[in-house]
Design an enzyme around this catalytic site. Structure first.
Site, PDB file in Angstrom:
ATOM      1  N   GLU A  76      26.236  78.785 -53.962  1.00 32.85           N
ATOM      2  CA  GLU A  76      25.920  77.360 -54.423  1.00 32.85           C
ATOM      3  C   GLU A  76      26.527  77.336 -55.996  1.00 32.85           C
ATOM      4  O   GLU A  76      27.048  78.348 -56.455  1.00 32.85           O
ATOM      5  CB  GLU A  76      24.531  77.143 -54.742  1.00 32.85           C
ATOM      6  CG  GLU A  76      23.784  77.382 -53.379  1.00 32.85           C
ATOM      7  CD  GLU A  76      23.990  76.191 -52.450  1.00 32.85           C
ATOM      8  OE1 GLU A  76      24.795  75.283 -52.788  1.00 32.85           O
ATOM      9  OE2 GLU A  76      23.670  76.456 -51.299  1.00 32.85           O
TER      10      GLU A  76
ATOM     11  N   ASP B 160      21.060  66.535 -34.708  1.00 32.93           N
ATOM     12  CA  ASP B 160      20.044  66.957 -35.944  1.00 32.93           C
ATOM     13  C   ASP B 160      20.413  66.366 -37.224  1.00 32.93           C
ATOM     14  O   ASP B 160      19.782  65.814 -38.005  1.00 32.93           O
ATOM     15  CB  ASP B 160      19.840  68.295 -35.876  1.00 32.93           C
ATOM     16  CG  ASP B 160      18.344  68.678 -36.498  1.00 32.93           C
ATOM     17  OD1 ASP B 160      17.439  67.769 -36.448  1.00 32.93           O
ATOM     18  OD2 ASP B 160      18.392  69.567 -37.295  1.00 32.93           O
TER      19      ASP B 160
END
Length: 221
Positions: A72, A97
């Site tokens: 990240e 989903d």
């Protein structure tokens, strides 16, 4: 797996979901899957870096989890981390989903995007990924692999379906039984012809045929 074979495998699913009403452009979906996976379909079928998050089960995610390393960007710095990701029984389950996720108000601007480029920007703006170059990477992949052709394929399929729906509606109207039209009433005085017809309901073609027959009968007198 090569990029070409990866695209060939998931493009039909991306197109089909778009035709069914998904807000995600097929080009963006394919580019995101390629970027997130390095053009590999993993055993857990999560092609978009979708983390477990709230952990709430859905019709497409049944609680399976894979813990794996990722990275990240925090305060402009890349940080290596381990995160829990959703695992799926199929690629289609993952995409469906993901579409549920995109229904959240947070992603309203993603859904409203009018072009693949705008949608890529909105994915970054809405916080789907922390990589500051996320949008530009997606756009670059779309251009490199000519992925907009799948957007056009979906668009053409959607237009064809709309045309078929209109045709079906027209055919249903032609076979719908209706009361006597005003023009018939004006010419013959009533729909039941003074009680001769017990159920004065015909298709429009039926009323026209009846009018022709009545006129012919009158002409013979």
């Amino acid at each position: 797996m090569s990029a070409a074979s990866f695209i060939a495998q998931i493009a039909p699913i991306a197109v089909q979901l778009r035709v069914e009403g998904s807000p995600i452009f097929p080009s963006v979906r394919i580019a995101q899957a390629g970027l997130e996976t390095g053009w590999k379909i993993t055993a857990w079928n999560n092609l978009g870096g979708y983390k477990v998050g709230s952990g709430k089960l859905t019709p497409y995610w049944r609680g399976k989890i894979v813990n794996k390393g990722t990275w990240e960007v925090y305060d402009g710095k890349r940080v290596d981390v381990t995160a829990a990701f959703r695992a799926y029984d199929s690629v289609e389950d993952f995409f469906r989903d993901q579409d549920l996720l995109f229904q959240a108000s947070r992603y309203a601007r993603v859904r409203a995007a009018r072009t693949p480029e705008e949608q890529a920007d909105m994915l970054q703006v809405c916080g789907y990924a922390t990589d500051p170059a996320y949008a530009s990477k997606l756009v670059g992949i779309i251009k490199t692999y000519g992925l907009k052709k799948y957007d056009e394929e979906a668009k053409q399929a959607m237009q064809m379906i709309e045309e078929l729906k209109k045709r079906v509606d027209e055919l249903e109207k032609q076979t719908e039984r209706v009361p006597a039209p005003k023009w018939f009433m004006d010419q013959f005085g009533s729909g039941d012809l003074g009680g001769l017809i017990s159920d004065p309901h015909f298709t429009l073609e039926g009323w026209r045929a009846l009018a022709v027959a009545l006129r012919a009968q009158k002409a013979q007198k």
